[in-house]
Design an enzyme around this catalytic site. Structure first.
Site, mmCIF file in Angstrom:
data_model
loop_
_atom_site.group_PDB
_atom_site.id
_atom_site.type_symbol
_atom_site.label_atom_id
_atom_site.label_comp_id
_atom_site.label_asym_id
_atom_site.label_seq_id
_atom_site.Cartn_x
_atom_site.Cartn_y
_atom_site.Cartn_z
ATOM 1 N N GLY A 46 15.965 33.066 57.077
ATOM 2 C CA GLY A 46 16.607 32.780 57.884
ATOM 3 C C GLY A 46 17.916 33.180 58.490
ATOM 4 C CD GLN A 51 24.065 32.410 56.313
ATOM 5 O OE1 GLN A 51 22.801 33.020 57.141
ATOM 6 N NE2 GLN A 51 23.605 32.396 54.722
ATOM 7 C CG LEU A 89 19.487 33.983 52.044
ATOM 8 C CD1 LEU A 89 18.806 34.695 53.036
ATOM 9 C CD2 LEU A 89 18.778 34.465 51.106
ATOM 10 C CG HIS A 134 25.069 29.634 58.397
ATOM 11 N ND1 HIS A 134 25.812 29.421 57.384
ATOM 12 C CD2 HIS A 134 24.004 29.396 58.078
ATOM 13 C CE1 HIS A 134 25.297 29.237 56.147
ATOM 14 N NE2 HIS A 134 24.327 29.236 56.732
HETATM 15 ZN ZN ZN Z 1 22.312 29.246 55.484
#
Ligand code: ZN
Length: 180
Positions: A46, A51, A89, A134
């Site tokens: 994901g 990000q 990540l 997020h």
């Molecule tokens: Zn994440």
């Protein structure tokens, strides 16, 4: 194909609340494609727009062979919980137990502005909750219990990428497709 640098923990963009998408235009479809390409390259399960430094409520996922995306998500969570390891990540190499709702019903829109509903359990549910967090500047370390968070923060301090943010940098570690 456009792969963007993934922002690492410490970059302030990861703590900002993302804005709802209003224009379902070509630019949005390019963002969805960039998120997909960057997630698949990492590889990850994901990826949320913040990000890659974009403050819009958009995420992609790749779980159990299904590639998808959701825009302006609204979640309905089960009371039943699941436990299990979770990664991100934006935290290369960091995996700790993180409690989540077992099931989720996620309502939102696709890149064409059509309403969609995604029902998921286990990893898909975990991914949808992680990515939606997020969009609110919430990170998985915030969802861990006290002991796991202590361990995670220690591992983060000792990680080779610690203190390098907000320098934009590609994730230096393979994530084996499990990170979100
Ligand atoms: Zn994440």
């Amino acid at each position: 194909m456009s792969i963007k640098p993934i922002r690492l923990f410490g970059d302030p963009v990861l703590r900002e609340k993302a804005q709802p998408v209003k224009d379902f235009d070509k630019e949005l479809r390019i963002l969805v494609k960039d998120l997909q390409d960057t997630m698949m390259e990492a590889p990850g399960a994901g990826l949320a727009a913040p990000q890659i430094g974009v403050g819009l409520r958009v995420f992609t996922y790749y779980v159990d062979g299904t590639l998808g995306h959701l825009i302006n998500p609204d979640l309905d969570l089960s009371e039943d919980l699941q436990d299990g390891e979770e990664g991100c990540l934006s935290f290369p190499g960091i995996y700790y137990d993180t409690p989540r709702a077992l099931r989720v019903v996620a309502k939102g829109f696709d890149e064409n502005g059509e309403p969609v509903t995604i029902e998921g359990s286990e990893l898909l549910s975990r991914a949808i909750q992680h990515e939606t967090d997020h969009l609110d500047g919430i990170l998985f370390i915030d969802r861990m219990d006290r002991d796991q968070r202590k361990l995670a923060l220690k591992a983060i301090r000792e990680a080779e990428w610690a203190g390098q943010a907000p320098v934009v940098k590609q994730s230096p570690h393979a994530t084996f497709g499990r990170a979100l």
